[in-house]
Design a protein around this motif. Structure first.
Motif, PDB file in Angstrom:
ATOM      1  N   MET A   1       0.840  -1.163   0.000  1.00  0.00           N
ATOM      2  CA  MET A   1       0.000   0.000   0.000  1.00  0.00           C
ATOM      3  C   MET A   1       0.891   1.233   0.000  1.00  0.00           C
ATOM      4  SD  MET A   1      -2.687   1.407   2.824  1.00  0.00           S
ATOM      5  CE  MET A   1      -4.086   0.425   2.429  1.00  0.00           C
ATOM      6  N   HIS A   2       0.468   2.223  -0.784  1.00  0.00           N
ATOM      7  CA  HIS A   2       1.181   3.486  -0.851  1.00  0.00           C
ATOM      8  C   HIS A   2       0.201   4.592  -0.521  1.00  0.00           C
ATOM      9  CE1 HIS A   2       3.917   6.576  -2.323  1.00  0.00           C
ATOM     10  NE2 HIS A   2       2.889   7.100  -2.978  1.00  0.00           N
ATOM     11  N   PHE A   3       0.556   5.436   0.434  1.00  0.00           N
ATOM     12  CA  PHE A   3      -0.275   6.572   0.811  1.00  0.00           C
ATOM     13  C   PHE A   3       0.505   7.836   0.510  1.00  0.00           C
ATOM     14  CE2 PHE A   3      -1.479   9.883   3.799  1.00  0.00           C
ATOM     15  CZ  PHE A   3      -2.842   9.934   3.607  1.00  0.00           C
ATOM     16  N   SER A   4      -0.158   8.791  -0.149  1.00  0.00           N
ATOM     17  CA  SER A   4       0.537  10.008  -0.535  1.00  0.00           C
ATOM     18  C   SER A   4      -0.450  11.162  -0.603  1.00  0.00           C
ATOM     19  CB  SER A   4       1.181   9.797  -1.907  1.00  0.00           C
ATOM     20  OG  SER A   4       1.820  10.954  -2.346  1.00  0.00           O
ATOM     21  N   VAL A   5      -0.040  12.318  -0.154  1.00  0.00           N
ATOM     22  CA  VAL A   5      -0.837  13.524  -0.271  1.00  0.00           C
ATOM     23  C   VAL A   5      -0.224  14.359  -1.382  1.00  0.00           C
ATOM     24  CG1 VAL A   5      -1.634  15.613   0.904  1.00  0.00           C
ATOM     25  CG2 VAL A   5      -1.418  13.472   2.188  1.00  0.00           C
ATOM     26  N   GLN A   6      -1.033  14.671  -2.402  1.00  0.00           N
ATOM     27  CA  GLN A   6      -0.527  15.381  -3.583  1.00  0.00           C
ATOM     28  C   GLN A   6      -1.508  16.457  -4.022  1.00  0.00           C
ATOM     29  OE1 GLN A   6       2.456  14.909  -4.873  1.00  0.00           O
ATOM     30  NE2 GLN A   6       2.929  13.174  -3.561  1.00  0.00           N
ATOM     31  N   ASP A   7      -1.055  17.293  -4.928  1.00  0.00           N
ATOM     32  CA  ASP A   7      -1.912  18.289  -5.574  1.00  0.00           C
ATOM     33  C   ASP A   7      -2.837  17.534  -6.521  1.00  0.00           C
ATOM     34  OD1 ASP A   7      -3.066  20.153  -7.288  1.00  0.00           O
ATOM     35  OD2 ASP A   7      -1.202  21.274  -7.592  1.00  0.00           O
ATOM     36  N   MET A   8      -4.123  17.536  -6.249  1.00  0.00           N
ATOM     37  CA  MET A   8      -5.048  16.712  -7.036  1.00  0.00           C
ATOM     38  C   MET A   8      -5.239  17.196  -8.463  1.00  0.00           C
ATOM     39  SD  MET A   8      -8.844  17.594  -5.506  1.00  0.00           S
ATOM     40  CE  MET A   8      -8.495  17.029  -3.887  1.00  0.00           C
ATOM     41  N   PHE A   9      -4.726  18.358  -8.787  1.00  0.00           N
ATOM     42  CA  PHE A   9      -4.825  18.865 -10.156  1.00  0.00           C
ATOM     43  C   PHE A   9      -3.619  18.480 -11.011  1.00  0.00           C
ATOM     44  CE2 PHE A   9      -7.325  21.964  -7.648  1.00  0.00           C
ATOM     45  CZ  PHE A   9      -8.561  21.701  -8.209  1.00  0.00           C
ATOM     46  N   ARG A  10      -2.525  18.082 -10.371  1.00  0.00           N
ATOM     47  CA  ARG A  10      -1.290  17.694 -11.076  1.00  0.00           C
ATOM     48  C   ARG A  10      -0.620  16.543 -10.323  1.00  0.00           C
ATOM     49  NH1 ARG A  10      -1.736  23.029 -11.126  1.00  0.00           N
ATOM     50  NH2 ARG A  10      -0.501  23.421  -9.284  1.00  0.00           N
ATOM     51  N   LEU A  11      -1.173  15.362 -10.462  1.00  0.00           N
ATOM     52  CA  LEU A  11      -0.630  14.204  -9.759  1.00  0.00           C
ATOM     53  C   LEU A  11       0.661  13.748 -10.435  1.00  0.00           C
ATOM     54  CD1 LEU A  11      -3.989  12.310  -9.175  1.00  0.00           C
ATOM     55  CD2 LEU A  11      -2.625  13.558  -7.481  1.00  0.00           C
ATOM     56  N   PRO A  12       1.708  13.512  -9.657  1.00  0.00           N
ATOM     57  CA  PRO A  12       3.016  13.163 -10.227  1.00  0.00           C
ATOM     58  C   PRO A  12       3.161  11.665 -10.523  1.00  0.00           C
ATOM     59  CG  PRO A  12       3.239  13.369  -7.868  1.00  0.00           C
ATOM     60  CD  PRO A  12       1.798  13.694  -8.196  1.00  0.00           C
ATOM     61  N   TYR A  13       2.144  11.074 -11.121  1.00  0.00           N
ATOM     62  CA  TYR A  13       2.149   9.641 -11.373  1.00  0.00           C
ATOM     63  C   TYR A  13       1.836   9.362 -12.837  1.00  0.00           C
ATOM     64  CZ  TYR A  13       1.736   9.797  -6.333  1.00  0.00           C
ATOM     65  OH  TYR A  13       1.935  10.089  -5.013  1.00  0.00           O
ATOM     66  N   ALA A  14       2.293   8.210 -13.283  1.00  0.00           N
ATOM     67  CA  ALA A  14       2.042   7.787 -14.670  1.00  0.00           C
ATOM     68  C   ALA A  14       0.561   7.459 -14.863  1.00  0.00           C
ATOM     69  CB  ALA A  14       2.897   6.562 -14.992  1.00  0.00           C
ATOM     70  N   ASP A  15       0.129   7.522 -16.106  1.00  0.00           N
ATOM     71  CA  ASP A  15      -1.237   7.130 -16.449  1.00  0.00           C
ATOM     72  C   ASP A  15      -1.496   5.692 -15.995  1.00  0.00           C
ATOM     73  OD1 ASP A  15      -1.185   9.557 -17.733  1.00  0.00           O
ATOM     74  OD2 ASP A  15      -1.467   8.749 -19.747  1.00  0.00           O
ATOM     75  N   LYS A  16      -2.715   5.449 -15.525  1.00  0.00           N
ATOM     76  CA  LYS A  16      -3.188   4.104 -15.164  1.00  0.00           C
ATOM     77  C   LYS A  16      -2.249   3.381 -14.205  1.00  0.00           C
ATOM     78  CE  LYS A  16      -5.703   3.859 -19.434  1.00  0.00           C
ATOM     79  NZ  LYS A  16      -5.787   3.411 -20.775  1.00  0.00           N
TER      80      LYS A  16
END
Length: 120
Positions: A1-16
């Motif tokens: 499990m990975h928990f992260s708080v991020q800017d929901m308008f620019r998530l730093p993750y790859a598609d899908k």
């Protein structure tokens, strides 16, 4: 499990890249929640699940409206005032199929929504 708080308008993750995304009690306080849903859609796998509970103030009683008034006075942001039905319709209009929902009664009603990407 990975928990992260991020800017929901620019998530730093790859598609899908995620099986589940949880956005809890946030969509009603941000401007342009449809943009956040689009970004969540981008990072969620095709068979992934969005869990999106949020307060639904739209059909507030007089007591509820007074609480909202005082919350605004102390700086609590509120950009969307959905009823439960309006919130679920908003999710559907933004490309989500609501698989499960429930209204939890509290000081302010909270609508729990479990969604999957709508098939195009």
């Amino acid at each position: 499990m990975h928990f992260s708080v991020q800017d929901m308008f620019r998530l730093p993750y790859a598609d899908k890249s995620f099986d589940v995304v949880i956005v809890s009690n946030a969509l009603h306080i941000i401007p342009q929640p449809e943009k956040a849903l689009a970004e969540i859609r981008r990072v969620l796998k095709n068979d992934g699940v969005l869990i999106a509970p949020t307060f639904t103030h739209g059909n507030s009683t007089l007591r509820g409206r007074l609480k909202l008034f005082f919350m605004k006075l102390v700086g609590f942001p509120l950009n969307s005032r959905w009823s439960s039905a309006d919130y679920l319709a908003f999710l559907r209009q933004n490309g989500w199929t609501v698989r499960k929902s429930a209204v939890l009664k509290a000081s302010f009603p909270l609508t729990y929504a479990e969604c999957v990407k709508m098939e195009v």
